[in-house]
Design a protein around this motif. Structure first.
Motif, PDB file in Angstrom:
ATOM      1  N   PRO A  23     -32.732 -36.015 -22.512  1.00 15.00           N
ATOM      2  CA  PRO A  23     -32.927 -35.773 -24.070  1.00 15.00           C
ATOM      3  C   PRO A  23     -34.203 -35.890 -24.355  1.00 15.00           C
ATOM      4  O   PRO A  23     -35.115 -36.429 -23.446  1.00 15.00           O
ATOM      5  CB  PRO A  23     -32.293 -36.904 -24.716  1.00 15.00           C
ATOM      6  CG  PRO A  23     -32.125 -37.977 -23.759  1.00 15.00           C
ATOM      7  CD  PRO A  23     -32.037 -37.510 -22.481  1.00 15.00           C
ATOM      8  N   PRO A  24     -35.101 -35.329 -25.463  1.00 15.25           N
ATOM      9  CA  PRO A  24     -36.267 -35.482 -25.633  1.00 15.25           C
ATOM     10  C   PRO A  24     -36.619 -36.967 -26.202  1.00 15.25           C
ATOM     11  O   PRO A  24     -35.777 -37.618 -26.394  1.00 15.25           O
ATOM     12  CB  PRO A  24     -36.609 -34.426 -26.762  1.00 15.25           C
ATOM     13  CG  PRO A  24     -35.133 -34.265 -27.556  1.00 15.25           C
ATOM     14  CD  PRO A  24     -34.123 -34.251 -26.093  1.00 15.25           C
ATOM     15  N   GLY A 162     -33.934 -34.500 -38.742  1.00 18.21           N
ATOM     16  CA  GLY A 162     -32.604 -34.049 -37.793  1.00 18.21           C
ATOM     17  C   GLY A 162     -32.945 -33.041 -36.962  1.00 18.21           C
ATOM     18  O   GLY A 162     -33.911 -32.400 -37.076  1.00 18.21           O
ATOM     19  N   ARG A 163     -32.547 -33.246 -35.406  1.00 19.72           N
ATOM     20  CA  ARG A 163     -32.992 -32.469 -34.370  1.00 19.72           C
ATOM     21  C   ARG A 163     -31.852 -31.843 -33.476  1.00 19.72           C
ATOM     22  O   ARG A 163     -30.974 -32.567 -33.448  1.00 19.72           O
ATOM     23  CB  ARG A 163     -33.808 -33.060 -33.699  1.00 19.72           C
ATOM     24  CG  ARG A 163     -35.306 -33.196 -34.270  1.00 19.72           C
ATOM     25  CD  ARG A 163     -36.391 -34.117 -33.161  1.00 19.72           C
ATOM     26  NE  ARG A 163     -35.872 -35.236 -32.963  1.00 19.72           N
ATOM     27  CZ  ARG A 163     -36.166 -36.173 -31.954  1.00 19.72           C
ATOM     28  NH1 ARG A 163     -37.204 -35.813 -30.911  1.00 19.72           N
ATOM     29  NH2 ARG A 163     -35.783 -37.506 -31.735  1.00 19.72           N
ATOM     30  N   TYR A 164     -31.818 -30.948 -32.937  1.00 19.80           N
ATOM     31  CA  TYR A 164     -31.058 -30.226 -32.014  1.00 19.80           C
ATOM     32  C   TYR A 164     -31.820 -30.164 -30.770  1.00 19.80           C
ATOM     33  O   TYR A 164     -32.637 -29.625 -30.682  1.00 19.80           O
ATOM     34  CB  TYR A 164     -30.299 -29.353 -32.495  1.00 19.80           C
ATOM     35  CG  TYR A 164     -29.487 -28.646 -31.256  1.00 19.80           C
ATOM     36  CD1 TYR A 164     -28.372 -29.152 -30.628  1.00 19.80           C
ATOM     37  CD2 TYR A 164     -30.293 -27.377 -30.561  1.00 19.80           C
ATOM     38  CE1 TYR A 164     -27.845 -28.410 -29.638  1.00 19.80           C
ATOM     39  CE2 TYR A 164     -29.391 -26.895 -29.539  1.00 19.80           C
ATOM     40  CZ  TYR A 164     -28.139 -27.275 -28.887  1.00 19.80           C
ATOM     41  OH  TYR A 164     -27.586 -26.789 -27.965  1.00 19.80           O
ATOM     42  N   ALA A 165     -31.227 -30.698 -29.633  1.00 17.39           N
ATOM     43  CA  ALA A 165     -31.842 -30.325 -28.477  1.00 17.39           C
ATOM     44  C   ALA A 165     -30.933 -29.958 -27.436  1.00 17.39           C
ATOM     45  O   ALA A 165     -29.763 -30.250 -27.290  1.00 17.39           O
ATOM     46  CB  ALA A 165     -32.307 -31.515 -27.773  1.00 17.39           C
ATOM     47  N   ILE A 190     -27.720 -34.085 -30.536  1.00 21.96           N
ATOM     48  CA  ILE A 190     -27.911 -33.959 -31.887  1.00 21.96           C
ATOM     49  C   ILE A 190     -28.320 -35.311 -32.495  1.00 21.96           C
ATOM     50  O   ILE A 190     -27.457 -36.143 -32.309  1.00 21.96           O
ATOM     51  CB  ILE A 190     -26.614 -33.498 -32.777  1.00 21.96           C
ATOM     52  CG1 ILE A 190     -26.042 -32.256 -32.305  1.00 21.96           C
ATOM     53  CG2 ILE A 190     -26.568 -33.359 -34.187  1.00 21.96           C
ATOM     54  CD1 ILE A 190     -25.010 -31.617 -32.871  1.00 21.96           C
ATOM     55  N   SER A 191     -29.405 -35.388 -33.111  1.00 20.99           N
ATOM     56  CA  SER A 191     -30.034 -36.468 -33.778  1.00 20.99           C
ATOM     57  C   SER A 191     -30.417 -36.618 -35.015  1.00 20.99           C
ATOM     58  O   SER A 191     -30.835 -35.486 -35.697  1.00 20.99           O
ATOM     59  CB  SER A 191     -31.345 -36.852 -32.634  1.00 20.99           C
ATOM     60  OG  SER A 191     -31.018 -36.892 -31.352  1.00 20.99           O
ATOM     61  N   VAL A 212     -29.872 -42.260 -34.442  1.00 18.41           N
ATOM     62  CA  VAL A 212     -28.355 -41.742 -33.800  1.00 18.41           C
ATOM     63  C   VAL A 212     -28.323 -40.798 -33.159  1.00 18.41           C
ATOM     64  O   VAL A 212     -28.763 -39.745 -33.854  1.00 18.41           O
ATOM     65  CB  VAL A 212     -27.593 -41.976 -35.090  1.00 18.41           C
ATOM     66  CG1 VAL A 212     -26.183 -41.838 -34.391  1.00 18.41           C
ATOM     67  CG2 VAL A 212     -27.413 -43.382 -35.800  1.00 18.41           C
ATOM     68  N   THR A 213     -27.914 -40.533 -32.092  1.00 15.53           N
ATOM     69  CA  THR A 213     -27.872 -39.305 -31.091  1.00 15.53           C
ATOM     70  C   THR A 213     -26.463 -39.143 -30.538  1.00 15.53           C
ATOM     71  O   THR A 213     -25.884 -40.101 -30.094  1.00 15.53           O
ATOM     72  CB  THR A 213     -29.040 -39.273 -30.343  1.00 15.53           C
ATOM     73  OG1 THR A 213     -30.201 -39.409 -30.505  1.00 15.53           O
ATOM     74  CG2 THR A 213     -28.444 -37.999 -29.139  1.00 15.53           C
ATOM     75  N   TRP A 214     -25.794 -37.942 -30.972  1.00 17.25           N
ATOM     76  CA  TRP A 214     -24.496 -37.763 -30.052  1.00 17.25           C
ATOM     77  C   TRP A 214     -24.975 -36.708 -29.087  1.00 17.25           C
ATOM     78  O   TRP A 214     -25.604 -35.635 -29.311  1.00 17.25           O
ATOM     79  CB  TRP A 214     -23.742 -36.872 -31.224  1.00 17.25           C
ATOM     80  CG  TRP A 214     -22.401 -36.360 -30.457  1.00 17.25           C
ATOM     81  CD1 TRP A 214     -22.043 -34.942 -30.099  1.00 17.25           C
ATOM     82  CD2 TRP A 214     -21.331 -37.128 -30.329  1.00 17.25           C
ATOM     83  NE1 TRP A 214     -20.839 -34.933 -29.668  1.00 17.25           N
ATOM     84  CE2 TRP A 214     -20.220 -36.162 -29.532  1.00 17.25           C
ATOM     85  CE3 TRP A 214     -20.679 -38.636 -30.165  1.00 17.25           C
ATOM     86  CZ2 TRP A 214     -19.201 -36.817 -28.847  1.00 17.25           C
ATOM     87  CZ3 TRP A 214     -19.825 -38.812 -29.667  1.00 17.25           C
ATOM     88  CH2 TRP A 214     -18.842 -38.289 -29.003  1.00 17.25           C
ATOM     89  N   ALA A 215     -24.512 -37.226 -27.928  1.00 19.94           N
ATOM     90  CA  ALA A 215     -24.957 -36.241 -26.572  1.00 19.94           C
ATOM     91  C   ALA A 215     -23.551 -35.787 -25.910  1.00 19.94           C
ATOM     92  O   ALA A 215     -22.648 -36.739 -25.867  1.00 19.94           O
ATOM     93  CB  ALA A 215     -25.682 -37.267 -25.583  1.00 19.94           C
ATOM     94  N   THR A 216     -23.432 -34.680 -25.582  1.00 23.25           N
ATOM     95  CA  THR A 216     -22.180 -34.152 -25.095  1.00 23.25           C
ATOM     96  C   THR A 216     -22.493 -33.015 -23.940  1.00 23.25           C
ATOM     97  O   THR A 216     -23.324 -32.420 -24.059  1.00 23.25           O
ATOM     98  CB  THR A 216     -21.173 -33.629 -26.151  1.00 23.25           C
ATOM     99  OG1 THR A 216     -20.056 -33.217 -25.620  1.00 23.25           O
ATOM    100  CG2 THR A 216     -21.805 -32.669 -26.626  1.00 23.25           C
TER     101      THR A 216
END
Length: 245
Positions: A23-24, A162-165, A190-191, A212-216
């Protein structure tokens, strides 16, 4: 179980066991104006150092061990932001295993606050250095975008982002024992970040921040059934010290 949890730590943050994309940088404080609206008067910049404590819980399961519980690691981040005029900010950034170039385009700015578009890319190398009899690894790249809102409160600035990577990569070397693969697993991140920038004097600012980040995974780990579609929720409190120039 302990080894598997350690592997997930490497997957998400240290990049030294499994070929997952990284992730970034967690923090966005380098783009926040602690002194309002002083930063809008002329081009300037900031040097920022961040310490982050990452707590994550993996939601997926392992066929041999059952549900995977949480883990914690500490990661450093550092950046140098340069303002290219009044609307565009560029920040070379180091985060764990990635070297990145982050940026913000300020689309709205006034007495009551500001709104900016975040974007950037990061590049890094994953290596299985901690595993015996392997030279596996990969070249990883991530791209991200999002929004950053700032509101001045007189004594400092509150901010929300809010960010998407999306992360992917190309493998090199041989596979680690027990972790057969044929490629880097792409990842979605998604952070959301919430923090407060507090000025300390005329140059230094202190910024506590909560992310908070959701990583999948965008797909299963190629050639492996050990970690089928596991996802993770990462909670990351951070503290940053910045110096304007």
């Amino acid at each position: 179980m302990r080894n598997l949890m350690a592997s997930f730590t490497a997957v998400f943050w240290l990049g030294c066991t499994l070929p997952f994309a990284m992730p970034p940088a967690t923090s966005v404080s380098r783009f926040v104006d602690a002194r309002w609206p002083q930063g809008d008067s002329q081009p300037h910049g900031r040097v920022t150092a961040t310490g982050t404590s990452l707590f994550f819980n993996v939601v997926g399961t392992d066929s041999n061990q059952g549900a995977i519980s949480g883990y914690q690691v500490f990661t450093p981040e550092a950046s140098v932001r340069v303002d290219l005029g009044r609307r565009y900010q560029l920040a070379p950034t180091f985060s764990g295993t990635l070297l990145g170039v982050d940026a913000q385009l300020v689309v709205l700015r006034g007495r009551l606050g500001a709104l900016g578009v975040l974007h950037g890319a990061g590049f890094g190398v994953n290596r299985s250095a901690g595993l015996a009899s392997t030279s596996s690894g990969g070249l990883t790249v991530s791209f991200h975008g999002g929004l950053l809102g700032q509101v001045p409160l007189g004594v400092g600035t509150i901010f929300l982002s809010g960010r998407y990577a999306y992360g992917t990569g190309v493998p090199f070397g041989s596979s680690a024992p027990g972790y057969q693969y044929s490629g880097i697993t792409p990842m979605h991140f998604i952070s959301g970040n919430l923090g407060f920038a507090l000025p300390l004097g005329s140059v230094v600012c202190l910024t506590p921040e909560f992310a908070v980040t959701w990583a999948t995974p965008a797909g299963d780990l190629p050639g492996s059934s050990t970690l089928p579609g596991a996802s993770g929720l990462i909670i990351a409190p951070a503290i940053s010290v910045g110096a304007d120039f």
